[in-house]
Design a protein around this motif. Structure first.
Motif, short mmCIF file in Angstrom:
data_model
loop_
_atom_site.label_atom_id
_atom_site.label_comp_id
_atom_site.label_asym_id
_atom_site.label_seq_id
_atom_site.Cartn_x
_atom_site.Cartn_y
_atom_site.Cartn_z
N GLN A 82 -69.10 -64.10 -2.81
CA GLN A 82 -70.13 -65.02 -3.58
C GLN A 82 -68.96 -65.52 -4.74
O GLN A 82 -69.29 -66.87 -5.25
N LEU A 83 -68.30 -64.88 -5.49
CA LEU A 83 -67.63 -65.04 -6.48
C LEU A 83 -66.57 -66.20 -6.00
O LEU A 83 -66.23 -67.20 -6.73
N ALA A 84 -65.83 -65.94 -5.09
CA ALA A 84 -64.92 -66.97 -4.51
C ALA A 84 -65.58 -68.31 -4.28
O ALA A 84 -64.76 -69.34 -4.67
N PHE A 85 -66.59 -68.44 -3.80
CA PHE A 85 -67.33 -69.65 -3.88
C PHE A 85 -67.93 -70.10 -5.14
O PHE A 85 -68.00 -71.36 -5.35
N GLY A 86 -68.33 -69.18 -6.04
CA GLY A 86 -68.63 -69.73 -7.23
C GLY A 86 -67.59 -70.35 -7.73
O GLY A 86 -67.80 -71.29 -8.74
N PHE A 87 -66.38 -70.03 -7.74
CA PHE A 87 -65.10 -70.39 -8.52
C PHE A 87 -64.68 -71.58 -7.67
O PHE A 87 -63.66 -72.31 -8.45
N ALA A 88 -65.02 -71.42 -6.63
CA ALA A 88 -64.50 -72.72 -5.57
C ALA A 88 -62.81 -72.62 -5.46
O ALA A 88 -62.11 -73.26 -5.51
N LEU A 89 -62.77 -71.31 -4.95
CA LEU A 89 -61.35 -70.71 -4.93
C LEU A 89 -60.52 -71.06 -3.47
O LEU A 89 -61.33 -71.36 -2.59
N SER A 90 -59.53 -71.39 -3.55
CA SER A 90 -58.60 -71.51 -2.17
C SER A 90 -58.64 -70.03 -1.45
O SER A 90 -59.00 -69.20 -2.13
N VAL A 91 -58.19 -70.24 -0.27
CA VAL A 91 -58.17 -68.97 0.71
C VAL A 91 -57.31 -68.02 -0.20
O VAL A 91 -57.45 -66.90 -0.34
N ASP A 92 -56.15 -68.47 -0.58
CA ASP A 92 -55.02 -67.73 -1.21
C ASP A 92 -55.76 -67.05 -2.50
O ASP A 92 -55.44 -65.82 -2.74
N GLU A 93 -56.28 -67.79 -3.33
CA GLU A 93 -56.77 -67.35 -4.70
C GLU A 93 -57.79 -66.58 -4.37
O GLU A 93 -57.95 -65.33 -4.97
N ALA A 94 -58.72 -66.65 -3.27
CA ALA A 94 -59.80 -65.55 -3.22
C ALA A 94 -59.06 -64.30 -2.66
O ALA A 94 -59.74 -63.21 -2.96
N GLN A 95 -58.06 -64.41 -1.66
CA GLN A 95 -57.40 -63.11 -1.14
C GLN A 95 -57.05 -62.25 -2.49
O GLN A 95 -56.96 -61.03 -2.62
N LYS A 96 -56.51 -62.81 -3.60
CA LYS A 96 -55.95 -62.18 -4.67
C LYS A 96 -57.29 -61.57 -5.29
O LYS A 96 -57.04 -60.65 -6.03
N LEU A 97 -58.29 -62.29 -5.64
CA LEU A 97 -59.41 -61.62 -5.99
C LEU A 97 -59.92 -60.65 -5.20
O LEU A 97 -60.53 -59.56 -5.80
N PHE A 98 -59.85 -60.66 -3.85
CA PHE A 98 -60.19 -59.35 -2.98
C PHE A 98 -59.49 -58.29 -3.42
O PHE A 98 -59.59 -57.16 -3.63
N THR A 99 -58.06 -58.47 -3.57
CA THR A 99 -56.89 -57.47 -3.80
C THR A 99 -57.45 -56.83 -5.38
O THR A 99 -57.39 -55.64 -5.54
N ARG A 100 -57.62 -57.57 -6.33
CA ARG A 100 -57.99 -57.20 -7.53
C ARG A 100 -59.56 -56.51 -7.61
O ARG A 100 -59.37 -55.19 -8.14
N ALA A 101 -60.17 -56.78 -6.96
CA ALA A 101 -61.73 -56.09 -6.76
C ALA A 101 -61.50 -54.82 -5.87
O ALA A 101 -62.27 -54.00 -5.72
N ARG A 102 -60.24 -54.46 -5.27
CA ARG A 102 -59.97 -53.59 -4.23
C ARG A 102 -61.01 -53.38 -3.03
O ARG A 102 -61.54 -52.43 -2.68
N THR A 103 -61.50 -54.62 -2.53
CA THR A 103 -62.24 -54.84 -1.45
C THR A 103 -61.29 -55.29 0.04
O THR A 103 -60.29 -55.82 -0.31
N GLY A 104 -62.00 -55.11 0.78
CA GLY A 104 -61.17 -55.58 2.19
C GLY A 104 -61.03 -57.25 1.98
O GLY A 104 -62.08 -57.97 1.75
N ALA A 105 -59.87 -57.65 2.41
CA ALA A 105 -59.36 -59.01 2.27
C ALA A 105 -60.05 -59.97 3.40
O ALA A 105 -60.60 -58.87 4.22
N LEU A 106 -60.13 -60.95 3.39
CA LEU A 106 -60.90 -61.81 4.45
C LEU A 106 -59.68 -61.61 5.66
O LEU A 106 -58.47 -61.67 5.34
N TYR A 107 -60.15 -61.52 6.96
CA TYR A 107 -59.43 -61.27 7.94
C TYR A 107 -59.57 -62.28 8.90
O TYR A 107 -60.73 -62.68 9.47
N ALA A 108 -58.51 -63.23 9.31
CA ALA A 108 -58.66 -64.07 10.39
C ALA A 108 -59.13 -63.76 11.90
O ALA A 108 -59.73 -64.56 12.32
#
Length: 145
Positions: A82-108
């Motif tokens: 939800q935060l990734a969409f709230g910020f309108a992040l790119s996939v790469d930026e979203a993956q960095k957010l997942f890393t910072r949050a220590r949650t599983g990254a998006l998996y293709a």
């Protein structure tokens, strides 16, 4: 500067005689210890969004959203989406957010994650992403499992 691959870092680590030397030599290639809420503040500065905009566009409960930005609460993987969409992040930026949050990254390889990655890549809103998820018989963002 181009970041070294994880494999390159691993090989340098294994080949090193002293951890201090490795950490000093690879400093530019290693993650810093920025907290999630610090990263969120950096995103606010870099994107020009307001916290309220991010919370609204991400369809996050207002009080919970502000607690995330203050570092009082730690988000689930779903809330990071939800935060990734709230910020309108790119996939790469979203993956960095997942890393910072220590949650599983998006998996293709995951169907639902693939649709979410597609939506982020195309700059879709969360509502548009949810329409795609629903149309493909997948759980929408923010809904319970």
């Amino acid at each position: 500067m181009k970041l070294r691959t994880t494999e390159n870092l691993y090989n340098a680590l294994i080949g090193s005689d002293r951890i201090g030397d490795y950490l000093k030599e690879q400093k530019e290639h290693l993650r810093d210890e920025m907290s999630l809420h610090e990263h969120l503040e950096t995103l606010i500065e870099n994107t020009g969004c307001t916290k309220g905009d991010v919370i609204r566009r991400g369809e996050i409960d207002s009080s919970y959203g502000y607690q995330l930005f203050r570092g009082v609460k730690h988000p689930s993987r779903e809330t990071v989406i939800q935060l990734a969409f709230g910020f309108a992040l790119s996939v790469d930026e979203a993956q960095k957010l997942f890393t910072r949050a220590r949650t599983g990254a998006l998996y293709a390889r995951d169907r639902r994650d693939s649709v979410i990655m597609f939506a982020l890549n195309k700059g879709l809103t969360m509502r548009e992403a949810n329409d795609l998820l629903y149309a493909n018989g997948l759980r929408t963002i923010g809904s319970s499992e």
